[in-house]
Design a protein around this motif. Structure first.
Motif, PDB file in Angstrom:
ATOM      1  N   LEU A   1      11.817   8.559  -0.723  1.00  0.00           N
ATOM      2  CA  LEU A   1      12.037   8.659   0.726  1.00  0.00           C
ATOM      3  C   LEU A   1      11.168   7.666   1.495  1.00  0.00           C
ATOM      4  N   LEU A   2       9.945   7.449   1.013  1.00  0.00           N
ATOM      5  CA  LEU A   2       9.038   6.545   1.710  1.00  0.00           C
ATOM      6  C   LEU A   2       9.315   5.082   1.378  1.00  0.00           C
ATOM      7  N   ILE A   3       9.424   4.768   0.068  1.00  0.00           N
ATOM      8  CA  ILE A   3       9.502   3.369  -0.347  1.00  0.00           C
ATOM      9  C   ILE A   3      10.910   2.795  -0.180  1.00  0.00           C
ATOM     10  N   GLN A   4      11.929   3.509  -0.685  1.00  0.00           N
ATOM     11  CA  GLN A   4      13.288   2.962  -0.601  1.00  0.00           C
ATOM     12  C   GLN A   4      13.955   3.227   0.749  1.00  0.00           C
ATOM     13  N   LYS A   5      13.754   4.443   1.298  1.00  0.00           N
ATOM     14  CA  LYS A   5      14.436   4.816   2.541  1.00  0.00           C
ATOM     15  C   LYS A   5      13.605   4.563   3.796  1.00  0.00           C
ATOM     16  N   SER A   6      12.307   4.353   3.641  1.00  0.00           N
ATOM     17  CA  SER A   6      11.384   4.161   4.771  1.00  0.00           C
ATOM     18  C   SER A   6      11.494   5.285   5.803  1.00  0.00           C
ATOM     19  N   ASN A   7      11.693   6.505   5.319  1.00  0.00           N
ATOM     20  CA  ASN A   7      11.827   7.670   6.191  1.00  0.00           C
ATOM     21  C   ASN A   7      10.562   8.516   6.073  1.00  0.00           C
ATOM     22  N   GLU A   8       9.584   8.211   6.939  1.00  0.00           N
ATOM     23  CA  GLU A   8       8.277   8.852   6.823  1.00  0.00           C
ATOM     24  C   GLU A   8       8.324  10.337   7.166  1.00  0.00           C
ATOM     25  N   GLU A   9       9.197  10.709   8.092  1.00  0.00           N
ATOM     26  CA  GLU A   9       9.300  12.126   8.477  1.00  0.00           C
ATOM     27  C   GLU A   9       9.838  12.961   7.311  1.00  0.00           C
ATOM     28  N   ALA A  10      10.920  12.480   6.662  1.00  0.00           N
ATOM     29  CA  ALA A  10      11.493  13.193   5.509  1.00  0.00           C
ATOM     30  C   ALA A  10      10.507  13.191   4.346  1.00  0.00           C
ATOM     31  N   PHE A  11       9.742  12.104   4.217  1.00  0.00           N
ATOM     32  CA  PHE A  11       8.727  11.986   3.176  1.00  0.00           C
ATOM     33  C   PHE A  11       7.668  13.081   3.324  1.00  0.00           C
TER      34      PHE A  11
ATOM     35  N   GLY B   1       3.095  22.369  -0.758  1.00  0.00           N
ATOM     36  CA  GLY B   1       2.479  23.309   0.174  1.00  0.00           C
ATOM     37  C   GLY B   1       1.818  22.590   1.347  1.00  0.00           C
ATOM     38  N   GLU B   2       1.084  23.349   2.136  1.00  0.00           N
ATOM     39  CA  GLU B   2       0.527  22.832   3.388  1.00  0.00           C
ATOM     40  C   GLU B   2      -0.873  22.242   3.251  1.00  0.00           C
ATOM     41  N   GLY B   3      -1.414  22.149   2.049  1.00  0.00           N
ATOM     42  CA  GLY B   3      -2.790  21.670   1.869  1.00  0.00           C
ATOM     43  C   GLY B   3      -2.977  20.206   2.247  1.00  0.00           C
ATOM     44  N   ASP B   4      -4.176  19.686   1.936  1.00  0.00           N
ATOM     45  CA  ASP B   4      -4.502  18.291   2.239  1.00  0.00           C
ATOM     46  C   ASP B   4      -4.035  17.398   1.083  1.00  0.00           C
ATOM     47  N   HIS B   5      -3.033  16.594   1.349  1.00  0.00           N
ATOM     48  CA  HIS B   5      -2.476  15.710   0.323  1.00  0.00           C
ATOM     49  C   HIS B   5      -2.641  14.248   0.718  1.00  0.00           C
ATOM     50  N   GLN B   6      -3.682  13.986   1.517  1.00  0.00           N
ATOM     51  CA  GLN B   6      -3.854  12.640   2.064  1.00  0.00           C
ATOM     52  C   GLN B   6      -4.074  11.590   0.972  1.00  0.00           C
ATOM     53  N   ALA B   7      -4.755  11.968  -0.116  1.00  0.00           N
ATOM     54  CA  ALA B   7      -5.017  11.004  -1.202  1.00  0.00           C
ATOM     55  C   ALA B   7      -3.698  10.522  -1.810  1.00  0.00           C
ATOM     56  N   GLU B   8      -2.769  11.471  -2.087  1.00  0.00           N
ATOM     57  CA  GLU B   8      -1.455  11.101  -2.640  1.00  0.00           C
ATOM     58  C   GLU B   8      -0.655  10.275  -1.650  1.00  0.00           C
ATOM     59  N   ILE B   9      -0.725  10.670  -0.364  1.00  0.00           N
ATOM     60  CA  ILE B   9       0.003   9.938   0.679  1.00  0.00           C
ATOM     61  C   ILE B   9      -0.511   8.499   0.762  1.00  0.00           C
ATOM     62  N   ASP B  10      -1.849   8.332   0.697  1.00  0.00           N
ATOM     63  CA  ASP B  10      -2.441   6.985   0.739  1.00  0.00           C
ATOM     64  C   ASP B  10      -1.999   6.150  -0.459  1.00  0.00           C
ATOM     65  N   ASP B  11      -1.938   6.789  -1.659  1.00  0.00           N
ATOM     66  CA  ASP B  11      -1.477   6.078  -2.863  1.00  0.00           C
ATOM     67  C   ASP B  11      -0.046   5.586  -2.691  1.00  0.00           C
ATOM     68  N   MET B  12       0.805   6.438  -2.128  1.00  0.00           N
ATOM     69  CA  MET B  12       2.208   6.044  -1.935  1.00  0.00           C
ATOM     70  C   MET B  12       2.342   4.952  -0.885  1.00  0.00           C
ATOM     71  N   MET B  13       1.503   5.011   0.142  1.00  0.00           N
ATOM     72  CA  MET B  13       1.510   3.955   1.167  1.00  0.00           C
ATOM     73  C   MET B  13       1.099   2.614   0.554  1.00  0.00           C
ATOM     74  N   LYS B  14       0.091   2.648  -0.326  1.00  0.00           N
ATOM     75  CA  LYS B  14      -0.331   1.419  -1.016  1.00  0.00           C
ATOM     76  C   LYS B  14       0.790   0.895  -1.905  1.00  0.00           C
ATOM     77  N   GLU B  15       1.459   1.831  -2.604  1.00  0.00           N
ATOM     78  CA  GLU B  15       2.581   1.446  -3.471  1.00  0.00           C
ATOM     79  C   GLU B  15       3.699   0.814  -2.645  1.00  0.00           C
ATOM     80  N   LYS B  16       3.954   1.371  -1.454  1.00  0.00           N
ATOM     81  CA  LYS B  16       4.990   0.817  -0.576  1.00  0.00           C
ATOM     82  C   LYS B  16       4.630  -0.606  -0.162  1.00  0.00           C
ATOM     83  N   ALA B  17       3.354  -0.817   0.184  1.00  0.00           N
ATOM     84  CA  ALA B  17       2.910  -2.158   0.581  1.00  0.00           C
ATOM     85  C   ALA B  17       3.032  -3.140  -0.584  1.00  0.00           C
ATOM     86  N   THR B  18       2.698  -2.685  -1.787  1.00  0.00           N
ATOM     87  CA  THR B  18       2.815  -3.530  -2.975  1.00  0.00           C
ATOM     88  C   THR B  18       4.269  -3.875  -3.266  1.00  0.00           C
TER      89      THR B  18
END
Length: 201
Positions: free
Chosen positions: A125-135, A144-161
């Protein structure tokens, strides 16, 4: 297609294969068995590639290795189940063998019913569709609702790469000199795997 839709299409192929083989005795056509087995092979080829990608992408980082190992576990479990239900006392009789051949259509049916309720892969959803809300919605639904910022940051880096990396077609990969040794190793491993005796076992 996204991984989820690919899996659903694969399950449709498997269900068609199961139906053809279940009807082969009634139709008195061994050709239906050949076509059904061919479709099973196509479906299995897709499934063995799509399943690890989807499961790996929807899993949190700490569980990714464990979830990717489910391919081998369920493949082995499927072989064992096939051998058990193939006994003469269960489905291995002359009257029931078409149902034995069609039995794996049951797991395809279960997946086909369950998959629409699962979210698409967050990285797709993030890399191919660029749909951050659906992501973000998919991450909340999966993890769940916890803190997943580390995973989100990894995916953002992957998207940039990925944005700065050119995707290669199959012919381009074969011609690319820097990938030549990796390609040779991969081809050798896959080819010799067929000669190791596991299929005979």
């Amino acid at each position: 297609f996204c991984r989820k839709k690919c899996q659903m299409c694969t399950n449709v192929i498997m269900l068609v294969a199961a139906l053809l083989m279940a009807l082969s005795k009634t139709a008195r056509s061994f050709e239906l068995i050949l076509v059904g087995r061919f479709l099973y092979g196509v479906g299995s080829g897709f499934a063995l590639n799509i399943h690890p990608q989807y499961v790996g992408e929807i899993s949190p980082k700490k569980l990714r290795g464990f979830t990717n190992s489910t391919v081998a576990v369920f493949l082995t479990l499927g072989k064992l189940t096939g051998q058990v239900i193939g006994l003469r006392e269960i489905l291995g009789s002359e009257a029931l063998w078409p149902w034995l051949l069609a039995a794996s259509g049951l797991s395809a049916l279960v997946q086909l019913v369950v998959l629409p309720f699962l979210p698409d892969s967050p990285s797709y959803l993030l890399i191919q569709k660029s749909n951050e809300e659906a992501f973000r919605k998919a991450i909340r639904k999966l993890w769940g609702e916890g803190d997943h910022q580390a995973e989100i940051d990894d995916m953002m880096k992957e998207k940039a790469t990925m944005a700065s990396t050119k995707s290669l077609r199959v012919l381009e990969i074969i011609k690319e000199r820097s990938l030549r040794w990796q390609l040779y190793i991969l081809m050798t491993v896959i080819t010799t795997l067929q000669l190791c005796g596991i299929n005979a076992v």
